[in-house]
Design an enzyme around this catalytic site. Structure first.
Site, PDB file in Angstrom:
ATOM      1  N   LYS A  23      38.650  41.997  31.266  1.00 38.63           N
ATOM      2  CA  LYS A  23      39.907  42.187  30.524  1.00 38.63           C
ATOM      3  C   LYS A  23      40.691  40.887  30.432  1.00 38.63           C
ATOM      4  O   LYS A  23      41.337  40.617  29.429  1.00 38.63           O
ATOM      5  CB  LYS A  23      40.793  43.229  31.227  1.00 38.63           C
TER       6      LYS A  23
ATOM      7  N   GLY B 163      44.356  42.308  39.432  1.00 38.77           N
ATOM      8  CA  GLY B 163      44.508  40.877  39.252  1.00 38.77           C
ATOM      9  C   GLY B 163      43.314  40.216  38.654  1.00 38.77           C
ATOM     10  O   GLY B 163      42.206  40.745  38.697  1.00 38.77           O
ATOM     11  N   HIS B 164      43.567  39.094  38.053  1.00 40.61           N
ATOM     12  CA  HIS B 164      42.459  38.319  37.545  1.00 40.61           C
ATOM     13  C   HIS B 164      42.743  36.832  37.614  1.00 40.61           C
ATOM     14  O   HIS B 164      43.855  36.405  37.870  1.00 40.61           O
ATOM     15  CB  HIS B 164      42.059  38.766  36.140  1.00 40.61           C
TER      16      HIS B 164
ATOM     17  N   GLN C  97      42.928  47.515  36.370  1.00 38.21           N
ATOM     18  CA  GLN C  97      41.820  48.413  36.759  1.00 38.21           C
ATOM     19  C   GLN C  97      41.125  48.978  35.511  1.00 38.21           C
ATOM     20  O   GLN C  97      41.230  48.400  34.445  1.00 38.21           O
ATOM     21  CB  GLN C  97      42.314  49.536  37.674  1.00 38.21           C
TER      22      GLN C  97
ATOM     23  N   ASP D 180      36.924  45.145  36.430  1.00 46.54           N
ATOM     24  CA  ASP D 180      36.083  43.937  36.330  1.00 46.54           C
ATOM     25  C   ASP D 180      35.347  43.842  34.991  1.00 46.54           C
ATOM     26  O   ASP D 180      34.280  43.230  34.907  1.00 46.54           O
ATOM     27  CB  ASP D 180      35.017  43.872  37.451  1.00 46.54           C
TER      28      ASP D 180
HETATM   29  P1  GDP Z   1      39.065  42.000  34.878  1.00 45.35           P
HETATM   30  O1  GDP Z   1      39.079  42.539  36.251  1.00 45.35           O
HETATM   31  O2  GDP Z   1      38.597  43.002  33.876  1.00 45.35           O
HETATM   32  O3  GDP Z   1      40.349  41.321  34.459  1.00 45.35           O
HETATM   33  O4  GDP Z   1      37.915  40.917  34.894  1.00 45.35           O
HETATM   34  P2  GDP Z   1      38.090  39.358  34.802  1.00 45.35           P
HETATM   35  O5  GDP Z   1      38.829  39.026  33.582  1.00 45.35           O
HETATM   36  O6  GDP Z   1      38.571  38.840  36.103  1.00 45.35           O
HETATM   37  O7  GDP Z   1      36.570  38.929  34.530  1.00 45.35           O
HETATM   38  C1  GDP Z   1      35.642  38.793  35.530  1.00 45.35           C
HETATM   39  C2  GDP Z   1      34.809  37.553  35.312  1.00 45.35           C
HETATM   40  O8  GDP Z   1      33.921  37.710  34.202  1.00 45.35           O
HETATM   41  C3  GDP Z   1      35.598  36.298  35.045  1.00 45.35           C
HETATM   42  O9  GDP Z   1      35.103  35.282  35.865  1.00 45.35           O
HETATM   43  C4  GDP Z   1      35.317  36.000  33.579  1.00 45.35           C
HETATM   44  O10 GDP Z   1      35.346  34.622  33.286  1.00 45.35           O
HETATM   45  C5  GDP Z   1      33.950  36.558  33.390  1.00 45.35           C
HETATM   46  N1  GDP Z   1      33.636  36.955  32.004  1.00 45.35           N
HETATM   47  C6  GDP Z   1      34.425  37.633  31.149  1.00 45.35           C
HETATM   48  N2  GDP Z   1      33.778  37.868  29.991  1.00 45.35           N
HETATM   49  C7  GDP Z   1      32.530  37.324  30.131  1.00 45.35           C
HETATM   50  C8  GDP Z   1      31.377  37.254  29.273  1.00 45.35           C
HETATM   51  O11 GDP Z   1      31.370  37.749  28.154  1.00 45.35           O
HETATM   52  N3  GDP Z   1      30.282  36.631  29.788  1.00 45.35           N
HETATM   53  C9  GDP Z   1      30.253  36.069  31.033  1.00 45.35           C
HETATM   54  N4  GDP Z   1      29.150  35.472  31.444  1.00 45.35           N
HETATM   55  N5  GDP Z   1      31.317  36.134  31.855  1.00 45.35           N
HETATM   56  C10 GDP Z   1      32.434  36.744  31.409  1.00 45.35           C
END
Ligand code: GDP
Length: 425
Positions: free
Chosen positions: A15, A39-40, A223, A12
């Site tokens: 990425k 997943g994302h 992950q 989370d």
């Molecule tokens: P992953 O599991 O690492 O792929 O995480 P995700 O890409 O699903 O990111 C989780 C959430 O954080 C998503 O809703 C993104 O839009 C949000 N997000 C990512 N970077 C930022 C950031 O710099 N600031 C904010 N406020 N939200 C972010």
């Protein structure tokens, strides 16, 4: 330029946004580990797409997407994912999606075995997603797993599945869990596989061809590093190597093909599920939750939050060979007066700069904090690194120093334009 993107925390990290940014200049996007437990969500041209197993380049035209040999593939789950995207107007052709013939297959029985294991562990349960990923990897290591290539030979697959089902049924019966009919299971898996068959190929050969042709290859990690089976907070980890090495063993592209490794972390730390979390902080958790942040995307469950943990990040940067950091969610700390960074652990009076292996030592690890002034201003409108407040830059500089790794990207919001590029590799 071949780039690995890995999470440096417990997942989370954001990425998705960094991968999305890098996908634009990639010719090939490849997944090398994990399954559809990851997943994302990607927002592209105003539409929301949910990706579990498919690489994010699938949302673009003209990019090759590869599910590498290190992935465990659930044919039924993947077909559902493909059909959902096709319903949203995304064409998924054999040219656009390549599936390794060496992927191990996640069978319906693996999901029940996941449930059986969690039941057996009782209080010590890992909190798996019960998608059968762990049992599928266990079969791979036990050398009784079935691979995509085995699905190409229907009668062999049926015969092997009958053996595996008989074994699994013994375990499931012990826990009063539903047992399986081998024939019915084979029918279901083979029916789904019919949709995937045209995509199956020797992806190792395809990837090497792309590498030799000078294509940009992006390795999309799932992950986070602290969930890595070897380098994570064992046993509260996933069943694969989520760190950079896994990108090589999971695709057949060698370490010499990698040009850069981008490690993604939040400006603070979050964790879901069980396991150690020394820098957890209730005050920061309440603050972030009050802002409506850090609730699980699918479950809505509040994530545990804590201070940036440089002990874990230093370790993550070492094992990944991280060439640049992408620090996301900097905006989450915009209105916090004094910030803390965990720079070491005190375990029984001894200072540790790296995480312990002994699972009991975690219970006795007290974070050693450094306090730094917050910036108390809104960063979400910043579009260049230089626009950031001095204290934000100071915080990032300190992080970079503690991990001995330069900052390459800074995230100040979920939007694409809120990804600031600091330096290019
Ligand atoms: P992953 O599991 O690492 O792929 O995480 P995700 O890409 O699903 O990111 C989780 C959430 O954080 C998503 O809703 C993104 O839009 C949000 N997000 C990512 N970077 C930022 C950031 O710099 N600031 C904010 N406020 N939200 C972010």
């Amino acid at each position: 330029m071949n780039t690995i993107v890995t999470g440096l925390q417990w997942g989370d990290e954001g990425k998705g946004k960094i991968v999305d940014y890098l996908t634009e200049s990639a010719d090939v996007v490849v997944r090398g580990q994990g399954g559809n437990n990851a997943g994302h969500t990607v927002i592209a041209k105003g539409t929301k797409y949910v990706l579990h197993l498919l690489p994010s380049g699938i949302l673009w035209d003209g990019k090759t997407n590869v599910i590498g040999n290190g992935v465990v593939l659930d044919p039924i789950g993947l077909v559902a994912e493909i059909e959902r995207l096709e319903g949203q107007g995304i064409a998924i052709t054999p040219e656009k999606l390549l599936i390794s013939d060496r992927c191990h297959v996640v069978l319906p029985l693996h999901k029940e075995l996941d449930a059986a294991r969690e039941a057996a562990l009782g209080d010590r349960k890992i909190g798996t997603t019960k998608r059968g990923i762990g049992p599928a990897y266990a079969d791979k290591i036990n050398r009784n797993g079935l691979r995509v290539a085995d699905l190409l030979d229907e009668s062999y697959f049926r015969e092997m599945l009958a053996h595996r089902t008989a074994e699994a049924n013994e375990v499931l019966a012990r826990f009063d869990l539903p047992t399986f009919d081998a024939e019915q299971q084979a029918d279901e898996v083979l029916a789904a596989f019919a949709r995937l068959r045209p995509h199956v190929t020797n992806t190792i050969a395809s990837l090497h061809k792309s590498w030799k042709a000078g294509d940009n290859i992006l390795f999309e990690g799932a992950q986070g590093s602290l969930l890595d089976i070897d380098y994570g907070t064992f046993p509260f980890v996933t069943s694969s190597n989520t760190t950079a090495g896994g990108a090589c063993t999971g695709t057949g592209l060698p370490p010499t093909s990698i040009d850069q490794v981008i490690g993604v972390c939040k400006a603070y730390t979050t964790r879901v599920g069980a396991g150690p979390f020394p820098s957890a902080d209730e005050g920061l958790s309440d603050y972030l939750h009050d802002l409506g942040r850090e609730f699980g995307a699918t479950t809505g469950r509040a994530r545990g939050c804590g201070w940036l943990d440089a002990v874990l990040l230093r370790h993550g940067c070492m094992v990944n060979g991280t060439t640049g950091l992408a620090v996301t969610n900097v905006d989450g700390l915009d209105q916090y007066e004094t910030l803390k960074i965990c720079v070491g652990y005190d375990i029984d009076g001894t200072r540790h700069d790296l995480p312990p292996a002994d699972r009991h030592a975690w219970d006795r690890a007290t974070p050693i904090y450094e306090e730094v002034p917050g910036w108390m201003s809104d960063t979400t409108g910043c579009t260049h690194y230089d626009d950031l407040p001095e204290n934000t830059k100071g915080y990032l500089r300190r992080l970079s120093e503690l991990c001995d790794t330069p900052i390459q990207f800074v995230g100040v919001g979920p939007d694409r334009v809120q990804t600031l590029v600091v330096a290019t590799g």
